[in-house]
Design an enzyme around this catalytic site. Structure first.
Site, PDB file in Angstrom:
ATOM      1  N   GLU A   1      16.619  -2.636 -10.828  1.00 55.82           N
ATOM      2  CA  GLU A   1      16.316  -1.348 -10.211  1.00 55.82           C
ATOM      3  C   GLU A   1      15.280  -1.516  -9.104  1.00 55.82           C
ATOM      4  O   GLU A   1      14.462  -2.445  -9.144  1.00 55.82           O
ATOM      5  CB  GLU A   1      15.764  -0.365 -11.250  1.00 55.82           C
ATOM      6  CG  GLU A   1      16.723  -0.067 -12.379  1.00 55.82           C
ATOM      7  CD  GLU A   1      16.094   0.772 -13.477  1.00 55.82           C
ATOM      8  OE1 GLU A   1      16.835   1.452 -14.182  1.00 55.82           O
ATOM      9  OE2 GLU A   1      14.855   0.725 -13.628  1.00 55.82           O
TER      10      GLU A   1
ATOM     11  N   LYS B   1      11.921  -0.958  -7.199  1.00 56.09           N
ATOM     12  CA  LYS B   1      10.550  -0.603  -7.590  1.00 56.09           C
ATOM     13  C   LYS B   1       9.988   0.330  -6.516  1.00 56.09           C
ATOM     14  O   LYS B   1       9.512  -0.115  -5.478  1.00 56.09           O
ATOM     15  CB  LYS B   1       9.681  -1.852  -7.732  1.00 56.09           C
ATOM     16  CG  LYS B   1       8.302  -1.572  -8.314  1.00 56.09           C
ATOM     17  CD  LYS B   1       7.542  -2.861  -8.565  1.00 56.09           C
ATOM     18  CE  LYS B   1       6.172  -2.588  -9.178  1.00 56.09           C
ATOM     19  NZ  LYS B   1       5.304  -1.801  -8.309  1.00 56.09           N
TER      20      LYS B   1
ATOM     21  N   ASP C   1       7.674   2.588  -4.393  1.00 53.31           N
ATOM     22  CA  ASP C   1       6.234   2.536  -4.111  1.00 53.31           C
ATOM     23  C   ASP C   1       5.691   3.960  -4.144  1.00 53.31           C
ATOM     24  O   ASP C   1       5.532   4.618  -3.120  1.00 53.31           O
ATOM     25  CB  ASP C   1       5.990   1.893  -2.745  1.00 53.31           C
ATOM     26  CG  ASP C   1       4.527   1.519  -2.550  1.00 53.31           C
ATOM     27  OD1 ASP C   1       3.754   1.598  -3.524  1.00 53.31           O
ATOM     28  OD2 ASP C   1       4.152   1.158  -1.413  1.00 53.31           O
TER      29      ASP C   1
ATOM     30  N   TYR D   1      13.389   6.889 -14.582  1.00 52.19           N
ATOM     31  CA  TYR D   1      13.941   5.566 -14.893  1.00 52.19           C
ATOM     32  C   TYR D   1      13.834   5.155 -16.363  1.00 52.19           C
ATOM     33  O   TYR D   1      14.338   4.100 -16.750  1.00 52.19           O
ATOM     34  CB  TYR D   1      13.293   4.490 -14.022  1.00 52.19           C
ATOM     35  CG  TYR D   1      11.780   4.429 -14.094  1.00 52.19           C
ATOM     36  CD1 TYR D   1      11.139   3.795 -15.149  1.00 52.19           C
ATOM     37  CD2 TYR D   1      10.998   5.001 -13.101  1.00 52.19           C
ATOM     38  CE1 TYR D   1       9.761   3.730 -15.224  1.00 52.19           C
ATOM     39  CE2 TYR D   1       9.613   4.945 -13.155  1.00 52.19           C
ATOM     40  CZ  TYR D   1       9.003   4.315 -14.215  1.00 52.19           C
ATOM     41  OH  TYR D   1       7.630   4.267 -14.287  1.00 52.19           O
TER      42      TYR D   1
ATOM     43  N   LYS E   1       8.061  -8.920  -6.851  1.00 56.36           N
ATOM     44  CA  LYS E   1       7.344  -8.355  -5.709  1.00 56.36           C
ATOM     45  C   LYS E   1       7.812  -9.044  -4.438  1.00 56.36           C
ATOM     46  O   LYS E   1       7.891 -10.276  -4.379  1.00 56.36           O
ATOM     47  CB  LYS E   1       5.835  -8.547  -5.877  1.00 56.36           C
ATOM     48  CG  LYS E   1       5.270  -7.889  -7.132  1.00 56.36           C
ATOM     49  CD  LYS E   1       5.088  -6.402  -6.960  1.00 56.36           C
ATOM     50  CE  LYS E   1       3.875  -6.113  -6.110  1.00 56.36           C
ATOM     51  NZ  LYS E   1       3.609  -4.660  -6.019  1.00 56.36           N
TER      52      LYS E   1
ATOM     53  N   CYS F   1     -22.919  11.080   4.865  1.00 52.19           N
ATOM     54  CA  CYS F   1     -22.491  10.107   5.876  1.00 52.19           C
ATOM     55  C   CYS F   1     -23.426   8.903   5.857  1.00 52.19           C
ATOM     56  O   CYS F   1     -24.649   9.067   5.976  1.00 52.19           O
ATOM     57  CB  CYS F   1     -22.482  10.750   7.260  1.00 52.19           C
ATOM     58  SG  CYS F   1     -22.064   9.575   8.583  1.00 52.19           S
TER      59      CYS F   1
ATOM     60  N   CYS G   1     -25.238   8.886   9.695  1.00 49.02           N
ATOM     61  CA  CYS G   1     -26.156   9.918  10.211  1.00 49.02           C
ATOM     62  C   CYS G   1     -26.691  10.840   9.120  1.00 49.02           C
ATOM     63  O   CYS G   1     -27.403  11.808   9.427  1.00 49.02           O
ATOM     64  CB  CYS G   1     -25.470  10.745  11.293  1.00 49.02           C
ATOM     65  SG  CYS G   1     -24.071  11.731  10.698  1.00 49.02           S
TER      66      CYS G   1
ATOM     67  N   CYS H   1     -17.132  13.117   8.187  1.00 50.25           N
ATOM     68  CA  CYS H   1     -18.440  13.474   8.723  1.00 50.25           C
ATOM     69  C   CYS H   1     -18.207  14.502   9.827  1.00 50.25           C
ATOM     70  O   CYS H   1     -17.534  14.198  10.812  1.00 50.25           O
ATOM     71  CB  CYS H   1     -19.159  12.244   9.280  1.00 50.25           C
ATOM     72  SG  CYS H   1     -20.679  12.666  10.179  1.00 50.25           S
TER      73      CYS H   1
ATOM     74  N   CYS I   1     -22.351  11.692  15.610  1.00 50.86           N
ATOM     75  CA  CYS I   1     -22.609  10.582  14.692  1.00 50.86           C
ATOM     76  C   CYS I   1     -22.408   9.271  15.458  1.00 50.86           C
ATOM     77  O   CYS I   1     -21.350   9.058  16.058  1.00 50.86           O
ATOM     78  CB  CYS I   1     -21.649  10.659  13.515  1.00 50.86           C
ATOM     79  SG  CYS I   1     -21.723   9.236  12.404  1.00 50.86           S
TER      80      CYS I   1
END
Length: 698
Positions: free
Chosen positions: A110, A112, A114, A213, A322, A415, A418, A431, A436
């Site tokens: 099957e 895989k 993502d 599945y 993989k 942040c 800053c 931010c 900044c």
């Protein structure tokens, strides 16, 4: 007919129409008729909430009420999969399984997906809980959000107690439409953020999808005898099953008979075809509507699965192949925050240096808090690191938890540059301070970068020095600053030669066409391809873009086929920013091109219908973007990676992995000399190729 009976009738009809449309791909009624029935049910539910059902189709719309995600203990093992990185490892796994099982087995292959692993719990055929994988034992209850996914049945065709596992994902095309909403790095990242929205009405706006599945019946006597029969039964109950599966056994004929007996569609093979099958899937995965990162091999026979059992980490009866990608293992020493030019905060893992894909990697992106939570990443963890797209290092998974007791890392809401309190937008923190220092540096460096104005001497380090000494504060300062003043400061590394390079770069950048200037402004959704689309759609000057934006004329943008309402709104909002408008006026005064010169496009379109990729270094095209420009001016499309839709690879010195990929896919290789003849003589064989729809993300 009484009110309760009418509501039940409407619910039954609408659920049947939804299953036909979202699971089977069939439209049983017109949109107008469907909307009429839906509105009638919604009205009746508001008037008679005591009769409203938890499986009502109106649950798909979601609620504006804020919800938390309580932890729920799983009733089934929800584990990871063991990994393989070669066909030989998969075949070895299959051989060992046969030895342990002491019988001839069959195996299901099957895709895989993502995406995000999800566990759905049904009681008497009604969906009662949707729970994330979590740590395998405990996950978060996201039921309200999961109900907004049209492909998930709210009520099954039988009153069974059942638990199913599936993968929630976002299609590639939908990711391109919605990625700027959250600033997500990839479809998986956006899907994860959407599943965890505080308001389910917001989740409903994202077109999430799911493939189921695995299924686990509370009454084991009702469990089918093998995996393919489980899939067939799940499909019969109303679940969406991935049709791209294959069954492998001792012979193709045996596999065909087994699929036929189970009543399941799929491809049938013998064991000796596994290598060629995986190779074929690997080559064609770019053509899929969704992302896959490998293939899963499972024992088909459930009695052997039960005999083999589980480890603490994974089932012994399945393995994930993989797709080959540079990968390494290392330790996270710390996590720091990076502030981008738009103010977006990106957490970065500081790693023990490790060799990866021909370079030493010391840092890797962690994307956002959702990504960190999903993988449960903490400082001190041993992790696997991959190069996404063979370019960007990213932490892929946690291999071993730290021994210091560090818990999942949480991003500070201040942040790091800053000290301004951060704001949450979708799955990311930002931010809000445009002054900044890190944002200023990012904006100027982006504008001057090779992919934009190509002001070669203004690299990030040079820009940082110029800002540090107060020479420049914004993009227009690149054109108004007197660079001779640098010599008076006697700054190390900024001598007369560098100053002259600065001057030349500034002068040359004024020759860049409008499409390049437009890309360099950094408007949302307006990368190189986006700029081309706008110009071809009639926005051939900045004044036309600004006027339409000030008028908030969304239709002026959406009449262009490739631009949707969301993209139009983002562009309009950006061009209503007074600071940006002032910046544009200053750049106009500096002499930059803010109107398209149509004479440049009078060249013969010899590359029309072709998709080109460029790799390596060249004598006449330094930087490579010059070669890309020559291709695009002659009607060709350019892409940053070689896929099955790439027709030509322009090959310079040191082409690397792209050449090997191109050769395996049968892509035509063109060297620099041949390319020069092509554009000089205008003679090239035109081959039709579909557009790949790829947009540059970086």
């Amino acid at each position: 007919m009484d009110i309760k009976a009418r509501m039940q009738e409407l619910t039954n009809e609408l659920l049947r129409y939804q299953e036909a449309y979202y699971v089977e791909g069939k439209s049983l009624v017109s949109d107008l008729e469907y909307d009429g029935l839906f509105d009638e049910l919604s009205k009746l539910e508001k008037e008679h909430p005591e009769y409203a059902s938890s499986s009502s189709p109106t649950q798909r719309v979601g609620s504006d009420l804020t919800s938390d995600f309580p932890e729920v203990k799983h009733t089934i093992p929800v584990l990871s999969l063991d990994k393989a990185y070669s066909v030989e490892e998969v075949l070895s796994f299959m051989g060992k399984c046969e030895e342990k099982g002491k019988e001839k087995l069959s195996f299901v292959e099957e895709e895989k997906i993502d995406g995000i692993s999800m566990v759905l719990y049904y009681e008497d055929g009604i969906l009662v809980r949707g729970v994330t994988r979590g740590n395998g034992s405990v996950g978060n209850d996201v039921t309200a959000n999961i109900k907004t996914i049209n492909q998930i049945p709210l009520r099954l065709k039988e009153k069974v107690n059942l638990v199913v596992r599936g993968e929630v994902y976002l299609a590639k095309a939908d990711f391109l439409k919605f990625k700027d909403l959250d600033g997500a790095a990839n479809p998986r990242n956006l899907a994860a953020g959407s599943v965890r929205r505080q308001k389910s009405s917001e989740t409903a706006q994202i077109p999430l999808q799911i493939f189921i599945y695995e299924g686990f019946w509370e009454d084991e006597s009702k469990t089918p005898q093998d995996h393919i029969s489980i899939l067939a039964k799940l499909k019969e109950l109303g679940f969406r099953i991935n049709p791209h599966l294959a069954l492998f056994s001792s012979s193709k004929e045996k596999s065909e008979n087994m699929l036929k007996t189970a009543g399941l569609e799929g491809k049938a093979y013998s064991f000796d075809s596994l290598g060629s099958y995986i190779k074929d899937v690997t080559q064609k995965r770019q053509d899929l509507e969704y992302e896959i990162d490998g293939m899963v091999t499972k024992i088909n026979e459930l009695d052997v699965r039960k005999e083999l059992g589980y480890t603490q980490h994974h089932p012994r009866w399945a393995i994930a192949y993989k797709f080959e990608s540079p990968q390494a293992e290392t330790i996270i020493n710390g996590i720091t925050m990076q502030v981008g030019r738009t103010g977006r905060i990106t957490p970065v893992a500081e790693l023990n240096p490790v060799a990866l894909g021909g370079s030493t990697v010391k840092r890797a992106t962690l994307h956002n808090q959702e990504y960190i939570d999903e993988l449960e990443i903490a400082i001190g963890d041993k992790v696997s690191v991959v190069k996404r797209g063979d370019v960007i290092p990213a932490v892929e998974e946690v291999l071993e938890k730290n021994e210091e007791g560090n818990t999942t890392f949480k991003i500070p809401h201040i942040c790091p540059c800053c000290n301004t309190p951060l704001e949450e937008k979708g799955a990311h923190l930002f931010c809000p301070n445009p002054e900044c220092p890190d944002q200023v540096l990012g904006r100027i460096a982006f504008f001057a970068s090779r992919e934009c104005m190509d002001m070669e001497s203004f690299g990030p380090k040079s820009v940082e020095v110029l800002i540090k000494h107060g020479f420049i504060k914004d993009i227009p300062d690149l054109y108004t600053f007197n660079y001779d003043k640098i010599l008076d400061e006697n700054i190390k590394g900024l001598g007369e030669k560098t100053v002259n390079q600065f001057k030349v770069a500034v002068k040359e950048s004024k020759k860049k066409p409008f499409r390049v200037v437009l890309t360099s402004l950094g408007l949302p959704e307006v990368g190189k391809k986006g700029a081309e689309i706008l110009i071809k759609g009639g926005f051939d000057s900045i004044d036309k873009l600004i006027q339409a934006s000030l008028n908030k004329d969304i239709e002026a943008f959406t009449k262009i086929p490739q631009i949707g309402e969301q993209t139009a709104t983002l562009i309009i909002n950006a061009l209503n920013d007074k600071v940006l408008l002032e910046r544009i006026e200053k750049l106009k005064s500096a002499g930059l091109q803010f109107e398209e010169n149509h004479e440049e496009n009078s060249l013969e379109q010899i590359f029309a219908g072709q998709v080109w990729c460029v790799t390596g270094s060249f004598e006449h095209y330094n930087p490579r973007s010059l070669a890309l420009a020559e291709i695009e001016k002659r009607g060709g499309r350019t892409t940053s990676s070689v896929t099955s839709k790439t027709t030509h690879l322009l090959l310079g010195k040191g082409g690397g992995s792209k050449r090997a990929t191109a050769e395996s896919l049968g892509v035509k290789l063109v060297d620099e000399g041949e390319f020069l003849k092509m554009i000089g003589e205008g003679e090239v064989k035109t081959e039709s190729a579909p557009e790949d729809g790829q947009l540059s993300l970086f």
